[in-house]
Design an enzyme around this catalytic site. Structure first.
Site, PDB file in Angstrom:
ATOM      1  CD  GLU A 257      -1.969   2.157   1.585  1.00 52.56           C
ATOM      2  OE1 GLU A 257      -1.596   3.023   0.770  1.00 52.56           O
ATOM      3  OE2 GLU A 257      -2.164   2.383   2.786  1.00 52.56           O
ATOM      4  CB  CYS A 291      -1.118   7.216   1.209  1.00 57.13           C
ATOM      5  SG  CYS A 291      -2.116   6.085   2.150  1.00 57.13           S
TER       6      CYS A 291
END
Ligand code: ADP
Length: 484
Positions: A257, A291
């Site tokens: 990720e 993010c």
């Protein structure tokens, strides 16, 4: 640290700086408060031998854990969930002290982190295989799902609790053991939630944390060790590339990720007030250090001035300061490198013609003022790179085609957001955006029940949701022959 009531949460903490511990710096890791620069204390680090030993203990523990029933695992995980919620206020303080986010956000993170434990406690019972209609008369076919074995994880500092639980909970639910390495900036939150897991009944060898002054050392061991069967990583694309390459040597299962560069798009038919509220939520959460934070804004010509006016009016309401103080909505950035990067991106954009419409003033320490930039172009560094700070660069657009090209013009593919009321356009744009997650008329999309993850160089694998546990399971096909 005096304000933490449940002292067992601080069991990893050594004495503060001036004690004997600092005599042996190599064996200790200092943890500082980014809001004040003050040292909170230090924790002792693991040697390479310690890390190998942790992996070996983990393998032994996994063998008996995989024999437990799903219900037994679920019961322990439910207790762990409850302990996080019971200690929400203390855990939130620890997050704010070492990471900087405002206390209300930190409380939200504890609940979010706990939600993964609750979710995967439930999913533990649903790791169904299939029965498959056979291809010949004398055979019966089925699949079962089994734990991958020893799972490892490396997690970032921006969600110091949630990134641990989002990985450890599905691993334990699936019957894996888990060895994690928290970010060196924020280890205290991670050790605190692991302590609560022990209090919930998770065996110590089954769930372990290791830490080393050089993250690379842990990465090398996790990736290259043959006992370790899985690595889950959340962090930068740069480090994700290194770890993926290192894992190739042992052909390890990998989930990544990684970084994002989320476009936030407002079409001419959007509800502007809803879009502004979503923009604030998406851009400024954790001071822009997530993010999936909106990284670049694309606003249609027809609503551009209206959006900018309302957006800037909302941005000036944000309050910068120490996250422990009431009313603060923007905490410090994590360190000087992060702050310097954000300031460098603003300066370069301004040198190339961007205009600061609000913010941009100097702040001491690690604080950055929430800033909105207009007259931004697609080629500027502030649009190409992940900002990870409270800065919103805005680009004007006029056609949907031009917009889609600009929105997809990046190596990243994590999250995207757009605002429109036209159902035809909504489907067309949702399908055209090359991202793993799309918020439509919504700026806050994270939840334990939906699959989180990216495409392109934002990584692969999904966390949370029904997909999340599959990252820790192997599918085994059983073929029963000789049936008359
Ligand atoms: P961020 O920009 O969020 O700090 P990083 O990718 O640098 O992202 O860090 C995420 C996690 O990866 C942290 O736990 C960090 O300590 C770790 N890390 C950084 N570099 C390496 C490396 N070369 N090998 C293994 N882990 C690393």
């Amino acid at each position: 640290m005096e304000m933490i009531k449940n002292r067992s949460l601080l069991s990893a903490l050594c004495e503060p700086a001036n004690s004997a511990h600092t005599a042996n710096l190599a064996a200790n890791l200092a943890v500082t408060n980014p809001a004040t620069g003050e040292e909170l204390g230090c924790i002792s680090t693991d040697s390479e031998a310690d890390i190998y030993a942790a992996i070996e203990r983990s393998a032994v523990a996994q063998k008996s854990w995989q024999k437990t029933s799903a219900k037994e695992r679920a019961t322990i995980l439910h207790r762990w969930y409850q302990l996080l919620m019971d200690n929400q206020a203390d855990l939130a303080r620890i997050i704010t002290l070492e990471q900087g986010k405002p206390l209300a956000e930190a409380e939200g993170e504890v609940a979010y982190g706990a939600s993964f434990i609750e979710w995967f406690a439930e999913e533990a019972k649903r790791t169904y295989g299939d029965t498959i209609p056979g291809h010949t008369r004398d055979r019966r076919l089925m699949t079962i799902k089994q734990p991958v074995g020893v799972a490892t994880a490396i997690t970032p500092w921006n969600f110091p609790i949630a990134m641990i639980t989002r990985k450890a909970a599905p691993a334990l639910a699936a019957g894996c053991s888990f060895v994690g390495k928290p970010a060196n900036q924020t280890p205290l939150s991670a050790y605190a939630v692991v302590e609560l897991a022990y209090q919930a009944g998770v065996p110590k060898e089954l769930l372990q944390l290791v830490i080393h002054n050089s993250p690379e050392v842990v990465g090398q061991i996790f990736c290259k060790n043959e006992i370790v069967r899985k690595l889950s990583f959340t962090g930068s694309t740069r480090v994700g590339r290194i770890l993926t390459a290192q894992c190739a040597e042992t052909v390890k299962r990998v989930s990544m990720e990684l970084g994002g560069n989320a476009p936030f798009i407002v079409f001419d038919d959007a509800d502007i007030d809803t879009a502004v509220a979503g923009a604030i939520a998406s851009k400024f959460r954790n001071a822009g250090q997530t993010c999936i934070c909106a990284n670049r804004f694309y606003i249609h010509d027809a609503v551009y001035d209206q959006f900018i006016d309302k957006f800037c009016a909302a941005v000036v309401q944000l309050k910068v300061g120490n996250g422990l103080e009431p009313g603060v909505t923007i905490g410090p950035l994590i360190n000087h490198a992060a702050k310097n990067k954000v300031l460098r991106l603003i300066e370069a954009a301004v040198a190339e013609g961007a205009r600061i419409v609000t913010g941009g003033n100097h702040r001491d320490g690690l604080f950055v003022e929430p800033t909105v930039l207009t007259d931004v172009s697609q080629t500027m560094g502030i649009v190409r790179e992940e900002i990870f700070g409270p800065v919103a660069p805005v680009i004007r657009f006029s056609t949907d085609e031009e917009l889609i090209t600009m929105a997809n013009d990046t190596i990243y593919g994590l999250a995207a957001y757009f605002y429109s009321r036209d159902i035809g356009r909504i489907w067309t744009v949702a399908e055209a955006l090359e991202y793993g997650m799309v918020g439509i008329n919504e700026g806050s999309i994270s939840t334990d029940v939906a699959p989180f993850g990216g495409i392109k160089q934002s990584g692969f694998g999904r966390e949370g949701a029904k997909e999340g546990i599959d990252e820790y399971l192997e599918v085994k096909y059983l073929c029963f022959g000789g049936i008359r």
